[in-house]
Design a protein around this motif. Structure first.
Motif, mmCIF file in Angstrom:
data_model
loop_
_atom_site.group_PDB
_atom_site.id
_atom_site.type_symbol
_atom_site.label_atom_id
_atom_site.label_comp_id
_atom_site.label_asym_id
_atom_site.label_seq_id
_atom_site.Cartn_x
_atom_site.Cartn_y
_atom_site.Cartn_z
ATOM 1 N N LEU A 93 0.822 -1.204 0.000
ATOM 2 C CA LEU A 93 0.000 0.000 0.000
ATOM 3 C C LEU A 93 0.861 1.260 0.000
ATOM 4 O O LEU A 93 0.491 2.266 -0.603
ATOM 5 C CB LEU A 93 -0.954 0.004 1.197
ATOM 6 C CG LEU A 93 -2.041 -1.070 1.179
ATOM 7 C CD1 LEU A 93 -2.871 -0.988 2.450
ATOM 8 C CD2 LEU A 93 -2.915 -0.968 -0.040
ATOM 9 N N ALA A 94 2.016 1.201 0.660
ATOM 10 C CA ALA A 94 2.919 2.351 0.661
ATOM 11 C C ALA A 94 3.439 2.635 -0.749
ATOM 12 O O ALA A 94 3.715 3.783 -1.088
ATOM 13 C CB ALA A 94 4.083 2.104 1.610
ATOM 14 N N VAL A 128 -3.895 -4.638 -2.847
ATOM 15 C CA VAL A 128 -3.753 -6.049 -2.500
ATOM 16 C C VAL A 128 -5.129 -6.688 -2.625
ATOM 17 O O VAL A 128 -6.082 -6.256 -1.974
ATOM 18 C CB VAL A 128 -3.216 -6.216 -1.056
ATOM 19 C CG1 VAL A 128 -3.129 -7.682 -0.684
ATOM 20 C CG2 VAL A 128 -1.866 -5.533 -0.905
ATOM 21 N N TYR A 129 -5.235 -7.714 -3.461
ATOM 22 C CA TYR A 129 -6.506 -8.390 -3.717
ATOM 23 C C TYR A 129 -6.448 -9.804 -3.148
ATOM 24 O O TYR A 129 -5.585 -10.590 -3.524
ATOM 25 C CB TYR A 129 -6.799 -8.452 -5.214
ATOM 26 C CG TYR A 129 -6.795 -7.093 -5.874
ATOM 27 C CD1 TYR A 129 -7.881 -6.241 -5.746
ATOM 28 C CD2 TYR A 129 -5.706 -6.648 -6.610
ATOM 29 C CE1 TYR A 129 -7.890 -4.984 -6.325
ATOM 30 C CE2 TYR A 129 -5.699 -5.395 -7.198
ATOM 31 C CZ TYR A 129 -6.796 -4.583 -7.055
ATOM 32 O OH TYR A 129 -6.793 -3.326 -7.634
ATOM 33 N N GLY A 135 -11.393 -9.910 0.274
ATOM 34 C CA GLY A 135 -11.561 -8.495 -0.003
ATOM 35 C C GLY A 135 -10.292 -7.884 -0.554
ATOM 36 O O GLY A 135 -9.323 -8.578 -0.839
ATOM 37 N N SER A 136 -10.306 -6.573 -0.676
ATOM 38 C CA SER A 136 -9.181 -5.840 -1.250
ATOM 39 C C SER A 136 -8.743 -4.732 -0.310
ATOM 40 O O SER A 136 -9.572 -4.005 0.238
ATOM 41 C CB SER A 136 -9.582 -5.215 -2.582
ATOM 42 O OG SER A 136 -10.046 -6.194 -3.470
ATOM 43 N N VAL A 163 -5.188 7.470 1.572
ATOM 44 C CA VAL A 163 -5.538 6.726 2.775
ATOM 45 C C VAL A 163 -5.778 5.267 2.409
ATOM 46 O O VAL A 163 -6.260 4.961 1.316
ATOM 47 C CB VAL A 163 -6.797 7.311 3.463
ATOM 48 C CG1 VAL A 163 -6.539 8.701 3.993
ATOM 49 C CG2 VAL A 163 -7.983 7.297 2.540
ATOM 50 N N PRO A 164 -5.430 4.344 3.317
ATOM 51 C CA PRO A 164 -5.725 2.942 3.068
ATOM 52 C C PRO A 164 -7.204 2.663 3.318
ATOM 53 O O PRO A 164 -7.845 3.310 4.148
ATOM 54 C CB PRO A 164 -4.839 2.201 4.064
ATOM 55 C CG PRO A 164 -4.649 3.171 5.174
ATOM 56 C CD PRO A 164 -4.678 4.541 4.546
ATOM 57 N N ALA A 165 -7.738 1.702 2.590
ATOM 58 C CA ALA A 165 -9.138 1.326 2.762
ATOM 59 C C ALA A 165 -9.274 -0.175 2.513
ATOM 60 O O ALA A 165 -8.427 -0.791 1.865
ATOM 61 C CB ALA A 165 -10.028 2.101 1.806
ATOM 62 N N PHE A 166 -10.331 -0.754 3.036
ATOM 63 C CA PHE A 166 -10.625 -2.166 2.815
ATOM 64 C C PHE A 166 -11.991 -2.280 2.171
ATOM 65 O O PHE A 166 -12.951 -1.665 2.632
ATOM 66 C CB PHE A 166 -10.616 -2.944 4.133
ATOM 67 C CG PHE A 166 -10.985 -4.386 3.972
ATOM 68 C CD1 PHE A 166 -10.105 -5.280 3.407
ATOM 69 C CD2 PHE A 166 -12.229 -4.835 4.379
ATOM 70 C CE1 PHE A 166 -10.452 -6.614 3.247
ATOM 71 C CE2 PHE A 166 -12.585 -6.159 4.233
ATOM 72 C CZ PHE A 166 -11.689 -7.056 3.662
#
Length: 92
Positions: free
Chosen positions: A36-37, A42-43, A48-49, A76-79
């Motif tokens: 993510l950085a 990522v799948y 989920g992703s 921002v990271p998200a799921f």
């Protein structure tokens, strides 16, 4: 559920010692953070992703000083859960 709870559950279900499971869980989380950085999503099929979302620039207010501040655009990271994952939760 905490990371320790996850490690205990995996160790109990697989018979692998907790130290090895902890190293695997830590490596998994570190790999996701590193991806993510680098702005790589990522799948995980069926789960989920983990994705990176871009937030646009916006004007916010500092209530205590009654001033406007500009929040620059940022990531921002998200799921996002998989469809099969959400179906399991809907049926509970």
């Amino acid at each position: 559920m905490t990371k320790a709870d996850i490690v205990n559950e995996i160790a109990k279900n697989t018979g692998i010692d907790k130290g090895t499971v902890l190293m695997a869980v830590d490596a998994f989380m570190e790999t996701i953070k590193d991806s993510l950085a680098k702005e790589d999503n990522v799948y995980l099929r069926g789960f989920g992703s983990f994705i990176v979302k871009k937030r646009a620039q916006k004007t916010a207010r500092n209530i205590s000083k009654n001033t406007a501040i500009i929040v620059p655009e940022h990531y921002v990271p998200a799921f996002k859960p998989a469809k099969s994952f959400t179906e399991v939760l809907k049926n509970k």
